[in-house]
Design a protein around this motif. Structure first.
Motif, PDB file in Angstrom:
ATOM      1  N   TYR A 146      11.794  -1.503  15.249  1.00 29.63           N
ATOM      2  CA  TYR A 146      10.360  -1.287  15.035  1.00 29.63           C
ATOM      3  C   TYR A 146      10.130  -0.364  13.840  1.00 29.63           C
ATOM      4  O   TYR A 146      10.963   0.512  13.559  1.00 29.63           O
ATOM      5  CB  TYR A 146       9.726  -0.683  16.294  1.00 29.63           C
ATOM      6  CG  TYR A 146       9.608  -1.691  17.416  1.00 29.63           C
ATOM      7  CD1 TYR A 146       8.505  -2.541  17.480  1.00 29.63           C
ATOM      8  CD2 TYR A 146      10.606  -1.821  18.369  1.00 29.63           C
ATOM      9  CE1 TYR A 146       8.396  -3.482  18.488  1.00 29.63           C
ATOM     10  CE2 TYR A 146      10.505  -2.772  19.382  1.00 29.63           C
ATOM     11  CZ  TYR A 146       9.395  -3.596  19.434  1.00 29.63           C
ATOM     12  OH  TYR A 146       9.289  -4.530  20.421  1.00 29.63           O
ATOM     13  N   PRO A 147       8.995  -0.527  13.148  1.00 31.94           N
ATOM     14  CA  PRO A 147       8.737   0.270  11.944  1.00 31.94           C
ATOM     15  C   PRO A 147       8.892   1.772  12.170  1.00 31.94           C
ATOM     16  O   PRO A 147       9.397   2.485  11.296  1.00 31.94           O
ATOM     17  CB  PRO A 147       7.289  -0.077  11.600  1.00 31.94           C
ATOM     18  CG  PRO A 147       7.102  -1.443  12.138  1.00 31.94           C
ATOM     19  CD  PRO A 147       7.948  -1.517  13.377  1.00 31.94           C
ATOM     20  N   PHE A 199       0.813  -1.210   0.000  1.00 36.57           N
ATOM     21  CA  PHE A 199       0.000   0.000   0.000  1.00 36.57           C
ATOM     22  C   PHE A 199       0.852   1.268   0.000  1.00 36.57           C
ATOM     23  O   PHE A 199       2.025   1.247   0.377  1.00 36.57           O
ATOM     24  CB  PHE A 199      -0.894   0.045   1.239  1.00 36.57           C
ATOM     25  CG  PHE A 199      -1.806  -1.128   1.388  1.00 36.57           C
ATOM     26  CD1 PHE A 199      -3.043  -1.155   0.771  1.00 36.57           C
ATOM     27  CD2 PHE A 199      -1.433  -2.222   2.159  1.00 36.57           C
ATOM     28  CE1 PHE A 199      -3.892  -2.233   0.914  1.00 36.57           C
ATOM     29  CE2 PHE A 199      -2.278  -3.312   2.314  1.00 36.57           C
ATOM     30  CZ  PHE A 199      -3.509  -3.316   1.686  1.00 36.57           C
ATOM     31  N   GLN A 200       0.197   2.369  -0.345  1.00 39.27           N
ATOM     32  CA  GLN A 200       0.872   3.664  -0.311  1.00 39.27           C
ATOM     33  C   GLN A 200       1.383   3.998   1.088  1.00 39.27           C
ATOM     34  O   GLN A 200       2.487   4.491   1.249  1.00 39.27           O
ATOM     35  CB  GLN A 200      -0.127   4.733  -0.771  1.00 39.27           C
ATOM     36  CG  GLN A 200       0.452   6.113  -0.812  1.00 39.27           C
ATOM     37  CD  GLN A 200      -0.562   7.134  -1.314  1.00 39.27           C
ATOM     38  OE1 GLN A 200      -1.532   6.789  -1.986  1.00 39.27           O
ATOM     39  NE2 GLN A 200      -0.329   8.380  -1.007  1.00 39.27           N
ATOM     40  N   GLN A 201       0.569   3.673   2.108  1.00 43.11           N
ATOM     41  CA  GLN A 201       0.936   4.038   3.488  1.00 43.11           C
ATOM     42  C   GLN A 201       1.635   2.903   4.237  1.00 43.11           C
ATOM     43  O   GLN A 201       1.577   2.845   5.455  1.00 43.11           O
ATOM     44  CB  GLN A 201      -0.305   4.475   4.267  1.00 43.11           C
ATOM     45  CG  GLN A 201      -0.952   5.749   3.767  1.00 43.11           C
ATOM     46  CD  GLN A 201      -0.061   6.960   3.955  1.00 43.11           C
ATOM     47  OE1 GLN A 201       0.892   6.926   4.727  1.00 43.11           O
ATOM     48  NE2 GLN A 201      -0.329   8.029   3.240  1.00 43.11           N
ATOM     49  N   TYR A 202       2.253   1.983   3.549  1.00 34.53           N
ATOM     50  CA  TYR A 202       2.975   0.810   4.101  1.00 34.53           C
ATOM     51  C   TYR A 202       2.099  -0.084   4.984  1.00 34.53           C
ATOM     52  O   TYR A 202       2.151  -1.286   4.874  1.00 34.53           O
ATOM     53  CB  TYR A 202       4.252   1.160   4.883  1.00 34.53           C
ATOM     54  CG  TYR A 202       4.777   2.569   4.751  1.00 34.53           C
ATOM     55  CD1 TYR A 202       5.066   3.112   3.496  1.00 34.53           C
ATOM     56  CD2 TYR A 202       4.978   3.366   5.872  1.00 34.53           C
ATOM     57  CE1 TYR A 202       5.535   4.411   3.364  1.00 34.53           C
ATOM     58  CE2 TYR A 202       5.444   4.659   5.744  1.00 34.53           C
ATOM     59  CZ  TYR A 202       5.711   5.180   4.495  1.00 34.53           C
ATOM     60  OH  TYR A 202       6.145   6.438   4.372  1.00 34.53           O
ATOM     61  N   ASN A 203       1.354   0.544   5.961  1.00 29.35           N
ATOM     62  CA  ASN A 203       0.476  -0.231   6.849  1.00 29.35           C
ATOM     63  C   ASN A 203       1.194  -1.362   7.569  1.00 29.35           C
ATOM     64  O   ASN A 203       0.651  -2.447   7.729  1.00 29.35           O
ATOM     65  CB  ASN A 203      -0.710  -0.813   6.074  1.00 29.35           C
ATOM     66  CG  ASN A 203      -1.531   0.265   5.422  1.00 29.35           C
ATOM     67  OD1 ASN A 203      -1.394   1.443   5.758  1.00 29.35           O
ATOM     68  ND2 ASN A 203      -2.366  -0.109   4.499  1.00 29.35           N
ATOM     69  N   LEU A 204       2.390  -1.095   8.042  1.00 27.64           N
ATOM     70  CA  LEU A 204       3.087  -2.100   8.852  1.00 27.64           C
ATOM     71  C   LEU A 204       2.432  -2.155  10.228  1.00 27.64           C
ATOM     72  O   LEU A 204       1.710  -1.243  10.612  1.00 27.64           O
ATOM     73  CB  LEU A 204       4.571  -1.747   8.977  1.00 27.64           C
ATOM     74  CG  LEU A 204       5.361  -1.810   7.672  1.00 27.64           C
ATOM     75  CD1 LEU A 204       6.781  -1.337   7.902  1.00 27.64           C
ATOM     76  CD2 LEU A 204       5.365  -3.217   7.109  1.00 27.64           C
ATOM     77  N   PHE A 205       2.703  -3.225  10.970  1.00 35.08           N
ATOM     78  CA  PHE A 205       2.179  -3.324  12.328  1.00 35.08           C
ATOM     79  C   PHE A 205       3.178  -2.638  13.260  1.00 35.08           C
ATOM     80  O   PHE A 205       4.274  -3.155  13.478  1.00 35.08           O
ATOM     81  CB  PHE A 205       1.987  -4.790  12.712  1.00 35.08           C
ATOM     82  CG  PHE A 205       1.143  -5.537  11.718  1.00 35.08           C
ATOM     83  CD1 PHE A 205      -0.058  -5.004  11.263  1.00 35.08           C
ATOM     84  CD2 PHE A 205       1.553  -6.758  11.204  1.00 35.08           C
ATOM     85  CE1 PHE A 205      -0.840  -5.679  10.336  1.00 35.08           C
ATOM     86  CE2 PHE A 205       0.774  -7.433  10.281  1.00 35.08           C
ATOM     87  CZ  PHE A 205      -0.417  -6.895   9.841  1.00 35.08           C
ATOM     88  N   PRO A 206       2.816  -1.472  13.824  1.00 33.88           N
ATOM     89  CA  PRO A 206       3.809  -0.668  14.535  1.00 33.88           C
ATOM     90  C   PRO A 206       4.346  -1.324  15.806  1.00 33.88           C
ATOM     91  O   PRO A 206       5.413  -0.966  16.269  1.00 33.88           O
ATOM     92  CB  PRO A 206       3.054   0.624  14.864  1.00 33.88           C
ATOM     93  CG  PRO A 206       1.626   0.299  14.734  1.00 33.88           C
ATOM     94  CD  PRO A 206       1.515  -0.813  13.742  1.00 33.88           C
TER      95      PRO A 206
END
Lengths: 259, 272, 248
Positions: free
Chosen positions: A152-153, A102-109
């Protein structure tokens, strides 16, 4: 480079022209707003396809329909034999074939880089920890983030986070990768590293569908380019044709604005 | 998630009018069921619990009037004291700032009941004021007590609102050669008013919900009146549920609309 | 009791007239200790019940069926918009009147003690606030995070357990801390149903010894210390669960 992925991504003889994604007359509307007004095209195995066009032309919606994040009201999308409008659709089977970034990466912070990459294979594929961890480390190394496994992200740059997101998707061993404007939110200096990762993936033979504003990249990497405007495909062809000799005035106007 | 799903979720997360009606229906039917059961148990005794409740209702409602008076007066006091206290918390002088912070801290952290006890016992019930003998009624003292915790919290709201104004406002005001005082009065505070209103209303609701504590010290507000009415009606155990349920409904009918309005304003001002 | 301390307070009483008898009189001191212990125990149970209800309620509201969402919505509105003191009286006198008495051999005792009623009533009251707090924590997790989970084939349950709840709980911590503090203070209301917690006990002490100002000072200090302790616990939890680069 991972041998297993390479094996699966390189087309077998005779299947060369068999499409892996087949899109037929797809229409979608949000309320009274029709965003896709009948879109059709095929993507072959190992092909790299770029979808370009002005914002609001329905590009992102289109690729989100390919893995079932958005539903369509008309037409059909067949992904490696799976029809997304099938009422008995096994959405898990579909999404295991199709990875998305996705554009906003959407990693699990709240998970480290390694944990982000390992989570889905552990929970969904139920693979053993050792196997998953080995693969995850290889993927992290493939996206050139060696040494960042336990970070961490929130401590990474946008470009680094985006590469983690790519590794996270690859960990599910998809056949097709979707990239939804993955460089749009990045600083110019980190765009390059993400594009390099995608390019390497394409060279390995992964089927890639990208929505992008990076025209230089599209020209260099894509096998085929689709120009969309107002919910339809206005023009398509190999990069040389689109960038060198576009027929439609809308394509020419768009390209003159962005190039 | 499809759009339909998103919309459904948005609808279910906001508590709507239909649910309020449901609550009312459930409360009323609960009320009736309990009364029917009670009446069967006490057939033959002098009047059902409902009848007793109905007989005493005007008296209880009069008591509830005192709750409203106390809550409004206390809110006025709390605002009059709390706003300057909040501004003082942001003062540049430590002589002003530190005591203001201490007072705010004390009254925000003490339980209402403890504040109520201290005011009731430590302030004399009567005394001489300018040579005249004055008696302070208990409900006035209770009102003053209730205003103190709210004062502490309003002080904190004001402080937070002042801090939330971007420093650019201070800088541009000083660029126009306004003094700190002028900046505060003409630039900063007017911007604080709007964003403080929802929290201010929220504290009014909490204040009103605390006024029944005055009953502990003998003030005849709604709860005190209801307890007196139960006693006068014969002190039967079957009074307890209907009377207390009635009190709960009474407060709910007054506070729920205020809470709804607060939520609405919160959402409205959050965008600005 | 330490002699130095009791001597100091005895002297304070004799010379200055400040009667902190709970610190020099053995009987009053045991009363004080009892009240403090009861208060802390009450706070512990009330807070635990309210957090449990909050998590269950908020989870049910985010994934449960519509009728369940409505019931929880009604629960939250009813307990947030009525006076906690009347709730307490309703539970203890109203419902307590319906629960059976137990024969203790010669005398009877209610099945549910006033302490237990205080835990139930105040726990339910605090839970109504916690449902909203946890729910807004869940709502604060970006929608795209759910989409990422969907794309990675995580089930709804896996998404909630491994991704949404851990993030939502962290986001909720500051609001939860504020509510827990306010709930701890609200336990003083158990006074109205004669639970022998701090407020009730010190009331008895000052009724017996007529040392109201001194005991009120102790009462203020007790709650200030408790509030500070709870604040410190939450700061510790927030530090322990903080993630580099997330939040702030």
């Amino acid at each position: 480079m991972l041998s297993s992925e390479q094996d699966r991504a390189i087309p077998l003889n005779g299947q060369q022209h068999e499409p892996i994604v087949s899109i037929r007359d797809v229409r979608k509307r949000y309320g009274s707003l029709e965003v896709l007004k009948g879109v059709s095209f095929d993507i072959r195995r190992g092909e790299v396809v770029c979808i370009i066009g002005p914002s609001g032309s329905g590009k992102s919606t289109l690729i989100r329909c390919i893995n079932g994040l958005s539903d369509i009201q008309h037409g059909s999308i067949i992904v490696d034999g799976i029809e997304v409008r099938d009422p008995r659709l096994d959405v898990i089977a579909l999404r295991r074939k199709v990875g998305i970034v996705f554009q906003q990466y959407n990693l699990f912070p709240h998970k480290t880089v390694l944990q982000n990459v390992m989570l889905a294979p552990r929970l969904v594929l139920k693979e053993s920890k050792d196997v998953v961890e080995q693969r995850a480390r290889q993927l992290i190394s493939k996206v050139k983030l060696d040494g960042k496994e336990n970070v961490y992200p929130g401590e990474l740059s946008g470009g680094q986070q985006q590469r983690v997101a790519i590794a996270r998707s690859l960990a599910m061993r998809p056949d097709i990768m979707l990239f939804d404007e993955v460089t749009a939110a990045l600083d110019p200096e980190t765009v390059k590293e993400v594009l390099a990762t995608i390019k390497e993936l394409a060279q390995d033979g992964m089927t890639c569908i990208l929505v992008t504003h990076e025209m230089g990249f599209a020209r260099e990497v894509a096998d085929h380019i689709y120009f969309t405007d107002g919910g339809v495909i206005v023009e398509d062809g190999p990069p040389s044709e689109i960038f060198g000799n576009a027929r439609d005035p809308r394509t020419r106007r768009f390209l003159s604005q962005v190039l | 998630m499809t759009q339909a799903e998103t919309m459904r979720e948005a609808r279910s997360t906001s508590f709507n009018l239909r649910q309020a009606v449901w609550i009312a229906v459930i409360a009323v039917s609960l009320f009736l069921v309990i009364n029917v059961v009670n009446n069967q148990n006490h057939a033959g005794s002098d009047g059902s619990a409902t009848a007793v409740l109905l007989r005493w209702m005007p008296y209880i409602l009069e008591g509830f009037g005192l709750n409203l008076v106390m809550s409004c007066l206390a809110m006025v006091l709390a605002t009059l004291f709390g706003v300057p206290l909040g501004i003082a918390q942001q003062s540049q002088s430590a002589f002003v700032r530190l005591p203001a912070q201490a007072v705010t801290h004390l009254f925000r952290n003490a339980p209402w009941l403890v504040v109520l006890f201290s005011v009731m016992y430590l302030i004399p019930a009567n005394g001489n004021f300018l040579g005249q003998h004055v008696e302070i009624p208990d409900w006035i003292k209770a009102t003053f007590a209730f205003s103190l915790p709210v004062m502490g919290n309003i002080s904190e709201i004001v402080r937070g609102a002042i801090r939330s104004i971007p420093t650019g406002q201070w800088e541009s005001a000083s660029g126009l050669a306004l003094s700190r005082r002028q900046t505060m009065i003409h630039i900063i505070l007017p911007q604080c008013v709007k964003r403080s209103i929802p929290s201010w209303m929220n504290w009014y609701a909490l204040l009103t919900l605390s006024t029944p504590m005055a009953a502990i010290l003998g003030v005849r507000e709604a709860v005190g009146s209801a307890q007196a009415a139960m006693e006068a009606g014969g002190g039967r155990p079957d009074f307890l549920i209907p009377f207390y349920l009635f009190l709960l409904c009474l407060f709910f009918l007054y506070i729920y609309p205020i809470a709804r309005l607060t939520k609405k304003l919160e959402r409205k001002y959050a965008v600005v | 009791m330490e002699n130095a301390i009791s001597d100091f307070f005895k002297e304070l009483d004799e010379k200055v007239g400040l009667n902190f008898n709970i610190f020099y009189d053995q009987y009053e001191f045991s009363r004080f200790l009892n009240g403090a212990a009861n208060s802390l125990e009450l706070m512990f149970w009330v807070i635990s019940v309210s957090i449990g209800l909050g998590i269950i309620g908020a989870s049910a509201q985010s994934i449960g069926p519509r009728w369940l969402k409505n019931i929880i919505g009604a629960y939250v509105q009813i307990f947030r918009n009525t006076p906690p003191m009347v709730q307490l009286l309703f539970f203890y006198f109203g419902l307590g009147n319906l629960t059976p008495q137990v024969d203790m051999g010669g005398y009877t005792e209610p099945l549910i003690s006033s302490f237990t009623w205080a835990v139930i009533a105040l726990g339910i009251f605090g839970g109504a606030y916690n449902v909203e707090i946890f729910r807004s924590g869940i709502d604060a997790v970006p929608k795209q995070t759910r989409e990422a989970c969907e794309s990675l084939c995580l089930s709804k349950m896996q998404t909630n357990v491994h991704v949404i709840l851990p993030l939502a709980l962290r986001i909720s911590l500051p609001a939860l801390a504020a509510n827990v503090v306010s709930l701890a203070k609200t336990t003083s209301l158990a006074y109205v149903i004669s639970v022998p917690e701090m407020t009730y006990v010190l009331n008895q002490v000052w009724s017996d010894s007529m040392n109201v100002p001194e005991m009120i000072l102790v009462l203020f200090l007790f709650y200030v210390v408790v509030v500070a302790a709870i604040g410190a616990i939450f700061t510790f939890i927030e530090k322990r669960t903080s993630i580099p680069g997330f939040g702030q």
